[in-house]
Design an enzyme around this catalytic site. Structure first.
Site, PDB file in Angstrom:
ATOM      1  N   ASP A   1      -8.078  -0.852  -2.321  1.00 39.78           N
ATOM      2  CA  ASP A   1      -7.411   0.446  -2.284  1.00 39.78           C
ATOM      3  C   ASP A   1      -8.346   1.463  -2.933  1.00 39.78           C
ATOM      4  O   ASP A   1      -9.048   1.141  -3.891  1.00 39.78           O
ATOM      5  CB  ASP A   1      -6.088   0.399  -3.043  1.00 39.78           C
ATOM      6  CG  ASP A   1      -5.031  -0.428  -2.319  1.00 39.78           C
ATOM      7  OD1 ASP A   1      -5.088  -0.515  -1.076  1.00 39.78           O
ATOM      8  OD2 ASP A   1      -4.140  -0.970  -2.998  1.00 39.78           O
TER       9      ASP A   1
ATOM     10  N   ASP B   1      -2.921   1.458   4.783  1.00 40.41           N
ATOM     11  CA  ASP B   1      -1.636   1.906   4.235  1.00 40.41           C
ATOM     12  C   ASP B   1      -1.234   3.246   4.842  1.00 40.41           C
ATOM     13  O   ASP B   1      -0.063   3.472   5.171  1.00 40.41           O
ATOM     14  CB  ASP B   1      -1.712   2.057   2.715  1.00 40.41           C
ATOM     15  CG  ASP B   1      -2.062   0.772   1.995  1.00 40.41           C
ATOM     16  OD1 ASP B   1      -1.755  -0.319   2.522  1.00 40.41           O
ATOM     17  OD2 ASP B   1      -2.637   0.857   0.892  1.00 40.41           O
TER      18      ASP B   1
END
Length: 164
Positions: free
Chosen positions: A123, A142
């Protein structure tokens, strides 16, 4: 085996979503030190490099290995497969729904790939407008899943429902 133009669009959208996510993660892993933070637009938009062993916002990272495999690998693969089967078979889906489901599948596959290949998901994007208006750290996959869900929700309000 002949692939219809509709199916080709679905697969191309899925592949582009996976490619955008994986290329961005390769760049982040190679250019941003793990655990570091670099401002892009002041403190409002930052580039980070965080390895997430769980799901959304790290949820599930404390699970034992067996449960983590079932909930973060096996279950998502089954669900993504069922959704893909659904959109390939249901010819009544509109273009926006097909696009939304395709980017959701692409984002899901990209994150599952990370879990299999690296044991975690990279991330790297963080937005903080105020202390209350901020995101968790996320990635392109995401973003694709979230965008797809928003498109589906908006589309569900736009469709007229007929009742007998």
């Amino acid at each position: 085996m002949k692939i219809s133009p509709r199916s080709a669009k679905i697969f191309v959208t899925i592949i582009i979503t996976i490619a955008l996510d994986q290329v961005s993660k390769v760049l982040v892993r190679s250019c941003v030190e793990t655990g570091s933070s670099s401002p892009i637009i002041g403190s409002y938009f930052q580039l980070m490099n965080v390895e997430n062993e769980g799901a959304f916002l790290g949820m599930g990272s404390e699970l034992n290995d067996t449960l983590r495999i079932i909930l973060l690998l096996v279950l998502p693969v089954v669900v993504l497969g069922l959704v893909l089967r659904y959109i390939l078979k249901d010819k009544k889906l509109d273009k926006w729904s097909l696009f939304a489901f395709s980017i959701i599948i692409g984002g899901g596959i990209a994150n599952v790939f990370d879990r299999i290949a690296f044991g975690s998901v990279t991330d790297f994007l963080y937005i903080k407008l105020t202390d209350l208006l901020r995101t968790g750290i996320f990635n392109i996959a995401d973003l694709a899943v979230t965008t797809g869900m928003i498109i589906l929700i908006i589309g569900s309000f736009r469709k007229k429902k007929t009742y007998p």
